[in-house]
Structure formats: structure tokens, C-alpha cells
Design a protein around this motif. Structure first.
Motif, PDB file in Angstrom:
ATOM      1  N   GLU A 253      -2.253-123.108  32.008  1.00 21.39           N
ATOM      2  CA  GLU A 253      -3.400-123.185  32.483  1.00 21.39           C
ATOM      3  C   GLU A 253      -4.266-121.900  32.180  1.00 21.39           C
ATOM      4  N   ARG A 254      -3.740-120.851  32.203  1.00 24.53           N
ATOM      5  CA  ARG A 254      -4.561-119.669  32.111  1.00 24.53           C
ATOM      6  C   ARG A 254      -4.665-119.431  30.386  1.00 24.53           C
ATOM      7  N   ARG A 255      -3.612-119.986  29.599  1.00 22.32           N
ATOM      8  CA  ARG A 255      -3.788-120.215  28.188  1.00 22.32           C
ATOM      9  C   ARG A 255      -5.029-121.059  27.628  1.00 22.32           C
ATOM     10  N   ALA A 256      -5.088-122.205  28.559  1.00 27.07           N
ATOM     11  CA  ALA A 256      -6.180-123.178  28.144  1.00 27.07           C
ATOM     12  C   ALA A 256      -7.572-122.683  28.537  1.00 27.07           C
ATOM     13  N   MET A 257      -7.398-121.910  29.532  1.00 28.71           N
ATOM     14  CA  MET A 257      -8.545-121.453  30.124  1.00 28.71           C
ATOM     15  C   MET A 257      -9.370-120.301  29.146  1.00 28.71           C
ATOM     16  N   ALA A 258      -8.382-119.426  28.603  1.00 25.85           N
ATOM     17  CA  ALA A 258      -8.635-118.637  27.495  1.00 25.85           C
ATOM     18  C   ALA A 258      -9.053-119.102  26.175  1.00 25.85           C
ATOM     19  N   VAL A 259      -8.533-120.362  25.997  1.00 28.74           N
ATOM     20  CA  VAL A 259      -9.080-120.806  24.556  1.00 28.74           C
ATOM     21  C   VAL A 259     -10.332-121.573  24.798  1.00 28.74           C
ATOM     22  N   ALA A 260     -10.572-122.169  26.064  1.00 30.70           N
ATOM     23  CA  ALA A 260     -11.848-122.441  26.304  1.00 30.70           C
ATOM     24  C   ALA A 260     -12.957-121.606  26.293  1.00 30.70           C
ATOM     25  N   GLN A 261     -12.592-120.342  26.882  1.00 27.66           N
ATOM     26  CA  GLN A 261     -13.451-119.176  26.925  1.00 27.66           C
ATOM     27  C   GLN A 261     -13.840-118.822  25.626  1.00 27.66           C
ATOM     28  N   GLU A 262     -12.713-118.644  24.813  1.00 26.88           N
ATOM     29  CA  GLU A 262     -12.987-118.127  23.400  1.00 26.88           C
ATOM     30  C   GLU A 262     -13.735-119.190  22.570  1.00 26.88           C
ATOM     31  N   GLN A 263     -13.580-120.382  22.748  1.00 24.20           N
ATOM     32  CA  GLN A 263     -14.491-121.390  22.164  1.00 24.20           C
ATOM     33  C   GLN A 263     -16.021-121.235  22.556  1.00 24.20           C
ATOM     34  N   GLU A 264     -16.133-121.076  23.855  1.00 23.05           N
ATOM     35  CA  GLU A 264     -17.610-120.782  24.486  1.00 23.05           C
ATOM     36  C   GLU A 264     -18.219-119.549  23.746  1.00 23.05           C
ATOM     37  N   MET A 265     -17.277-118.606  23.741  1.00 20.62           N
ATOM     38  CA  MET A 265     -18.092-117.347  22.834  1.00 20.62           C
ATOM     39  C   MET A 265     -18.364-117.590  21.726  1.00 20.62           C
ATOM     40  N   ARG A 266     -17.407-118.217  20.958  1.00 20.60           N
ATOM     41  CA  ARG A 266     -17.853-118.434  19.655  1.00 20.60           C
ATOM     42  C   ARG A 266     -19.005-119.503  19.452  1.00 20.60           C
ATOM     43  N   ALA A 267     -19.197-120.190  20.398  1.00 18.14           N
ATOM     44  CA  ALA A 267     -20.420-121.162  20.170  1.00 18.14           C
ATOM     45  C   ALA A 267     -21.774-120.233  20.721  1.00 18.14           C
ATOM     46  N   PHE A 268     -21.557-119.138  21.511  1.00 19.99           N
ATOM     47  CA  PHE A 268     -22.610-118.324  21.896  1.00 19.99           C
ATOM     48  C   PHE A 268     -23.077-117.746  20.740  1.00 19.99           C
ATOM     49  N   THR A 269     -21.669-116.997  20.032  1.00 22.69           N
ATOM     50  CA  THR A 269     -22.045-116.157  18.838  1.00 22.69           C
ATOM     51  C   THR A 269     -22.902-116.829  17.827  1.00 22.69           C
ATOM     52  N   GLN A 270     -22.372-118.144  17.620  1.00 21.45           N
ATOM     53  CA  GLN A 270     -23.191-118.993  16.586  1.00 21.45           C
ATOM     54  C   GLN A 270     -24.734-119.012  16.950  1.00 21.45           C
ATOM     55  N   GLU A 271     -24.712-119.468  18.317  1.00 20.39           N
ATOM     56  CA  GLU A 271     -26.228-119.511  18.725  1.00 20.39           C
ATOM     57  C   GLU A 271     -27.082-118.456  18.702  1.00 20.39           C
ATOM     58  N   MET A 272     -26.412-116.977  18.812  1.00 23.61           N
ATOM     59  CA  MET A 272     -27.210-115.975  18.449  1.00 23.61           C
ATOM     60  C   MET A 272     -27.324-115.609  17.148  1.00 23.61           C
ATOM     61  N   GLN A 273     -26.532-115.941  16.207  1.00 25.01           N
ATOM     62  CA  GLN A 273     -26.659-115.648  14.850  1.00 25.01           C
ATOM     63  C   GLN A 273     -27.665-116.581  14.398  1.00 25.01           C
ATOM     64  N   ALA A 274     -27.725-117.764  14.942  1.00 20.76           N
ATOM     65  CA  ALA A 274     -28.849-118.758  14.351  1.00 20.76           C
ATOM     66  C   ALA A 274     -30.228-118.188  14.912  1.00 20.76           C
ATOM     67  N   LYS A 275     -30.222-117.627  15.860  1.00 19.26           N
ATOM     68  CA  LYS A 275     -31.211-116.720  16.437  1.00 19.26           C
ATOM     69  C   LYS A 275     -31.974-115.689  15.298  1.00 19.26           C
ATOM     70  N   VAL A 276     -30.739-114.879  15.030  1.00 18.95           N
ATOM     71  CA  VAL A 276     -31.145-113.883  14.020  1.00 18.95           C
ATOM     72  C   VAL A 276     -31.738-114.268  12.854  1.00 18.95           C
ATOM     73  N   VAL A 277     -31.012-115.375  12.133  1.00 22.09           N
ATOM     74  CA  VAL A 277     -31.280-116.056  11.131  1.00 22.09           C
ATOM     75  C   VAL A 277     -32.900-116.458  11.169  1.00 22.09           C
ATOM     76  N   GLU A 278     -32.994-117.146  12.369  1.00 23.86           N
ATOM     77  CA  GLU A 278     -34.407-117.524  12.677  1.00 23.86           C
ATOM     78  C   GLU A 278     -35.383-116.374  12.311  1.00 23.86           C
ATOM     79  N   SER A 279     -35.145-115.053  13.386  1.00 24.08           N
ATOM     80  CA  SER A 279     -35.900-114.034  13.295  1.00 24.08           C
ATOM     81  C   SER A 279     -36.230-113.632  11.756  1.00 24.08           C
ATOM     82  N   GLN A 280     -34.957-113.388  11.032  1.00 25.69           N
ATOM     83  CA  GLN A 280     -35.114-113.041   9.518  1.00 25.69           C
ATOM     84  C   GLN A 280     -35.981-113.746   8.700  1.00 25.69           C
TER      85      GLN A 280
END
Length: 336
Positions: A253-280
Motif C-alpha cells: 500500500e505504501r509503495r503504491a502511494m509512493a508511486v502515485a505521488q511520484e507520478q503526480e510530481m512528474r506531472a507537476f514538473t511537466q506542467e511547470m516545464q510547459a509554463k517555462v517554455v511558454e514564458s520563454q
């Protein structure tokens, strides 16, 4: 002449039928047997039995047997017991056996036992010759977790006074089995039971297991004691296995939660990179507007590009790492 012969034959036939009917309702042979045995049974009593659909032989023969054995029973008692659905012959046999063994058993109690559905003759015989009941294999566990398989032999004697309304053999077997389980379960070490099997019989015998039953327990003998499984170890193993499965489930259960959190962070990072590219992407537009409106000059633009190029060169050199001695010597030779 012919009619006279027919009439004579018919008369003889009717006489034979009459004699047969008379002998059926008036059992002269049975009456003579009773008189010869010294039993006073009136002929009209036998006729009354026929009319009441009571076979006289099933009353007179047991009555003769009881009279010869010295028992005080009469025709009315036997006939009443027969009409109630009892076995007259078995009751008389039981009374004779009890009389010979000097066991007090009145006719009323014997008849009540018979009508209750118990074999009164077998009960009397068991009072004289006790019966051995063998219990099935009883499994009990001592406090140290070792299983013992015990088989016992219970010697019982019928209690005439408690045959009516008393419990049977199944109750005795169940109570003895319960006593064996309780006694072994209260023992700290199974080896104590193996060393002294009579400890079980003594303990169980003092519990008064024959209370409310149709028997009196004379002795309880341990026939066999075998060592079975280590139940305590098996329970601990099962508990450990269950704990392990619970821990694995929680870890998963903890591993699944960690994987889910990791996926959420990756999605958040992609979202922030998209904003940087947009700003650039907005930077060239802003520079063009500034040049057009005269907020910066051409030289300022070129100086900014030079700074960017210099910064990019420094980053590239930093990523390449320090220059080794061999590379410096090669560059020096190339300079010569």
C-alpha cells in the motif's frame, strides 16, 4: 336318502365349525396348562382376553414362569402392561433375573422402564455384569502446545432407579471426553500425562460424570495415549504468516502511494516545464516590442546576446569537466 346324507354332512360341518369357534374363544388347552402349573386362571378370564383382543398365551405363559420363580404378579397386571404396549415376557424375565440376583425391582418399576423404551432385561443384566464403554479417540492439547490423543475405557453399571428419565451412553462418552480435554488442557507439560496416565482417570472420576444418567461409573481406565502435533508451534507459525501477509499488504500500500505521488510530481514538473517554455516563447516577442518602441537599442540587444553566448559557453565547459594533463600537453604540442 341323498338329502339325509347331505343333512348329516352339513350337521357335522356345523358342529366342527362350532367346536373350532368355541376352542378359539375358550382356550381349554391353555387353561389346563395353567391348572397343571398351579396358576389359578379362570376360564372366563381367558375368554375375556379373547374378547379384548389379548392373546391369552402371551399372558398365561409369562404368568406360569413368574409363578414358578416365586414372583407375586397377577393376570390383571400382565394384561394391563400388554394393552399399554409393553413386552410382558421381557418384563417377567427381568423380574426373575433381578430376583435371582437379589436386586430390588418391583413390577411397576420394571413395567415403567419397559414402557420408557429401555431394555429392562439388559439393564438388570448390566447391573449384575457391568459393561465397558470405549470412548472414541479424544484430542486434547496441554499448555505447552503439544497434542495428546487419548482413548479411555469406562466401566459402568446400570442404575435401576435412574433408568426412567436418565441419560444414556452417549452422555457418558461426551462427559468423559470433556473431562479428558479439561484435564490435559490444565497440565503444564504433556510429559506429565505420559508419565502418569492414571492422573486423567483419577481427575475425571472425581467430577461425578454419572450424575443424571442411567448408569453408575465404576472406573475410567486410560487405554492409549499418543503424542500428536505441536499445535502451539503451528499456531505461532500461522500467526507469523498472517503478520507477514499483513506487513506485505501494508508495504504494498505504501509503495503504491509512493508511486502515485511520484507520478503526480512528474506531472507537476511537466506542467511547470510547459509554463517555462511558454514564458520563454514570450521573450522574443517582448524583445521585438522593446526594439520597436525604442526602449532598448540595437547595441543593447547585441550585448545581451554576447552575454548569453558567454554564459552558454561557460556552462558547456563546466559540464565537460576539468582539462586533464594529457589534453593540455596535446594542445601545447599543437601550438608549437
Amino acid at each position: 336318502m341323498l338329502s339325509a346324507l347331505i343333512g348329516s354332512a352339513l350337521f357335522v360341518f356345523l358342529v366342527i365349525i362350532g367346536i373350532g369357534v368355541f376352542l378359539h374363544f375358550v382356550p381349554l388347552g391353555l387353561w389346563i396348562s395353567a391348572l397343571a402349573a398351579g396358576v389359578n386362571v379362570g376360564i372366563f378370564t381367558l375368554v375375556g382376553m379373547r374378547l379384548r383382543r389379548v392373546p391369552p398365551a402371551q399372558i398365561v405363559h409369562p404368568l406360569i414362569k413368574a409363578n414358578k420363580a416365586g414372583l407375586d404378579v397377577n393376570v390383571n397386571q400382565l394384561e394391563a402392561h400388554f394393552l399399554a404396549g409393553g413386552d410382558v415376557d421381557k418384563v417377567i424375565d427381568a423380574l426373575i433375573a433381578a430376583h435371582r440376583a437379589e436386586i430390588p425391582l418391583p413390577f411397576e418399576r420394571s413395567a415403567a422402564i419397559d414402557l420408557a423404551g429401555r431394555n429392562v432385561l439388559e439393564a438388570v443384566q448390566m447391573s449384575v455384569n457391568p459393561k465397558v464403554i470405549e470412548t472414541p479417540l479424544v484430542s486434547a492439547v496441554a499448555k505447552n502446545g503439544i497434542e495428546l490423543k487419548v482413548k479411555a475405557r469406562v466401566t459402568v453399571r446400570a442404575n435401576i432407579d435412574r433408568l426412567v428419565g436418565g441419560a444414556g451412553e452417549a452422555t457418558i462418552i461426551a462427559r468423559v471426553g470433556e473431562g479428558i480435554i479439561t484435564t490435559v488442557g490444565s497440565t503444564e507439560d504433556h510429559r506429565e500425562v505420559l508419565a502418569n496416565p492414571d492422573f486423567i482417570s483419577r481427575t475425571v472420576l472425581t467430577k461425578g460424570l454419572d450424575s443424571g444418567t442411567a448408569f453408575e461409573i465404576l472406573s475410567i481406565d486410560i487405554a492409549d495415549v499418543d503424542v500428536g502435533r505441536n499445535i502451539g508451534a503451528e499456531l505461532l507459525t500461522d500467526q507469523a504468516e498472517a503478520d507477514k501477509r499483513i506487513a506485505q499488504a501494508k508495504a504494498e500500500e505504501r509503495r503504491a502511494m509512493a508511486v502515485a505521488q511520484e507520478q503526480e510530481m512528474r506531472a507537476f514538473t511537466q506542467e511547470m516545464q510547459a509554463k517555462v517554455v511558454e514564458s520563454q516563447a514570450d521573450v522574443p516577442k517582448a524583445l521585438a516590442v522593446a526594439l520597436k518602441e525604442g526602449r532598448i537599442g540595437v547595441m543593447d540587444y547585441y550585448n545581451m546576446n554576447n552575454v548569453l553566448a558567454d554564459t552558454q559557453m561557460r556552462e558547456t565547459i563546466a559540464k565537460a569537466g576539468p582539462v586533464t594533463t594529457d589534453m593540455k600537453s596535446n594542445e601545447h604540442e599543437k601550438g608549437k
